[in-house]
Design an enzyme around this catalytic site. Structure first.
Site, short mmCIF file in Angstrom:
data_model
loop_
_atom_site.label_atom_id
_atom_site.label_comp_id
_atom_site.label_asym_id
_atom_site.label_seq_id
_atom_site.Cartn_x
_atom_site.Cartn_y
_atom_site.Cartn_z
N HIS A 19 34.38 145.97 -31.31
CA HIS A 19 34.08 145.46 -32.59
C HIS A 19 32.68 144.96 -32.77
O HIS A 19 32.16 145.50 -33.73
CB HIS A 19 35.03 144.08 -32.74
CG HIS A 19 36.74 144.49 -32.53
ND1 HIS A 19 37.59 143.58 -31.77
CD2 HIS A 19 37.27 145.24 -33.28
CE1 HIS A 19 38.66 143.90 -31.88
NE2 HIS A 19 38.64 145.04 -32.90
N LYS A 38 52.76 138.53 -36.59
CA LYS A 38 52.53 138.89 -35.36
C LYS A 38 52.31 137.61 -34.38
O LYS A 38 51.59 136.75 -35.03
CB LYS A 38 51.11 139.55 -35.42
CG LYS A 38 51.07 140.99 -35.73
CD LYS A 38 49.73 141.74 -35.52
CE LYS A 38 49.77 143.14 -36.21
NZ LYS A 38 48.26 143.47 -36.29
N ARG A 66 38.37 155.17 -33.54
CA ARG A 66 38.10 155.56 -32.07
C ARG A 66 38.89 157.11 -31.76
O ARG A 66 38.11 157.81 -31.42
CB ARG A 66 39.04 154.75 -31.18
CG ARG A 66 38.20 153.22 -31.11
CD ARG A 66 39.25 152.30 -30.67
NE ARG A 66 40.29 152.02 -31.76
CZ ARG A 66 41.04 151.00 -31.77
NH1 ARG A 66 41.13 150.36 -30.68
NH2 ARG A 66 41.94 150.89 -32.53
N SER A 123 42.34 146.08 -28.52
CA SER A 123 42.67 144.62 -28.44
C SER A 123 43.95 144.45 -27.71
O SER A 123 44.45 143.51 -26.93
CB SER A 123 42.70 143.93 -29.76
OG SER A 123 41.36 143.78 -30.37
P1 ADP Z 1 43.66 145.75 -36.94
O1 ADP Z 1 44.78 145.06 -36.70
O2 ADP Z 1 43.29 145.91 -38.40
O3 ADP Z 1 44.00 147.20 -36.52
P2 ADP Z 1 41.71 145.25 -34.90
O4 ADP Z 1 41.02 143.95 -34.77
O5 ADP Z 1 42.58 146.16 -33.86
O6 ADP Z 1 42.61 145.18 -36.31
O7 ADP Z 1 40.51 146.32 -35.52
C1 ADP Z 1 39.66 145.94 -36.39
C2 ADP Z 1 38.82 147.22 -36.74
O8 ADP Z 1 38.13 147.49 -35.62
C3 ADP Z 1 39.67 148.58 -36.90
O9 ADP Z 1 38.94 149.54 -37.84
C4 ADP Z 1 39.64 149.22 -35.71
O10 ADP Z 1 39.68 150.75 -35.71
C5 ADP Z 1 38.28 148.79 -35.11
N1 ADP Z 1 38.31 149.00 -33.55
C6 ADP Z 1 38.87 148.35 -32.65
N2 ADP Z 1 38.53 148.52 -31.65
C7 ADP Z 1 37.60 149.23 -31.48
C8 ADP Z 1 36.59 149.91 -30.78
N3 ADP Z 1 36.63 149.75 -29.34
N4 ADP Z 1 35.51 150.66 -30.98
C9 ADP Z 1 35.35 150.94 -32.51
N5 ADP Z 1 36.15 150.24 -33.33
C10 ADP Z 1 37.12 149.73 -32.97
#
Ligand code: ADP
Length: 156
Positions: free
Chosen positions: A18, A42, A91, A129
């Site tokens: 992120h 969640k 990703r 995450s």
């Molecule tokens: P959500 O629950 O909306 O998917 P996340 O916190 O998992 O929220 O992710 C938020 C954003 O960050 C999403 O666009 C996700 O694709 C992106 N993201 C998550 N992990 C990575 C990573 N390792 N590299 C690039 N983008 C990421």
């Protein structure tokens, strides 16, 4: 017109993946708002307040980045803060399919906001995450997957 990007997500926790997306987007926008979505369904690892504190700490030296939380639809939050763009990271092809549908729906609901996607840097592709949450929940050391200077015990 100021370019204001909303970077929405759960960020439970906020990872190096992120952080990398936000840092690479700094040149593209005047302001980036990391917007932590509150989902009543969640069961999170970190409370919203802890996530706000963590992201604030990560970007404390970047005036261009702010952090906020919101409940409800992302498009409504974008309207509220006069966002011009939505920022997301991609990703994998699975991410792409999901993001494509979300973005096309969001565009129909709020045509003034354009979604911008950054491809993850290769070294961050496997970081998500859910996996990091599992490591932390089982007492493992997840520090290499978290932004530098972040000690998870300060946020649990
Ligand atoms: P959500 O629950 O909306 O998917 P996340 O916190 O998992 O929220 O992710 C938020 C954003 O960050 C999403 O666009 C996700 O694709 C992106 N993201 C998550 N992990 C990575 C990573 N390792 N590299 C690039 N983008 C990421």
């Amino acid at each position: 017109m100021q370019k204001i990007a909303v970077f929405p997500g759960s960020f439970d926790p906020f990872t190096v993946g992120h952080e990398n997306i936000v840092l690479r987007a700094l040149d593209l926008f005047d302001m980036i708002i990391v917007a932590i979505g509150i989902h009543s369904t969640k069961k999170p690892l970190l409370k919203i307040e802890a996530r706000l504190k963590m992201v604030n700490r990560v970007f404390e030296s970047h005036d261009q980045v702010s952090v906020d939380s919101f409940s409800g639809l992302t498009v409504d939050y974008c309207r509220k803060v006069n966002a011009t763009h939505m920022l997301r990271g991609i990703r994998t092809s699975a991410d792409f399919e999901y993001e494509r549908a979300m973005s096309q729906i969001n565009k129909r609901m709020l045509p003034s906001v354009e979604s911008i996607f950054l491809l993850t840097s290769p070294e961050y592709t496997p970081i998500n995450s859910t996996i990091i949450r599992e490591i932390i929940a089982h007492g493992g050391d997840a520090s290499q997957f978290l932004p530098s200077g972040i000690h998870i015990k300060d946020y649990l």
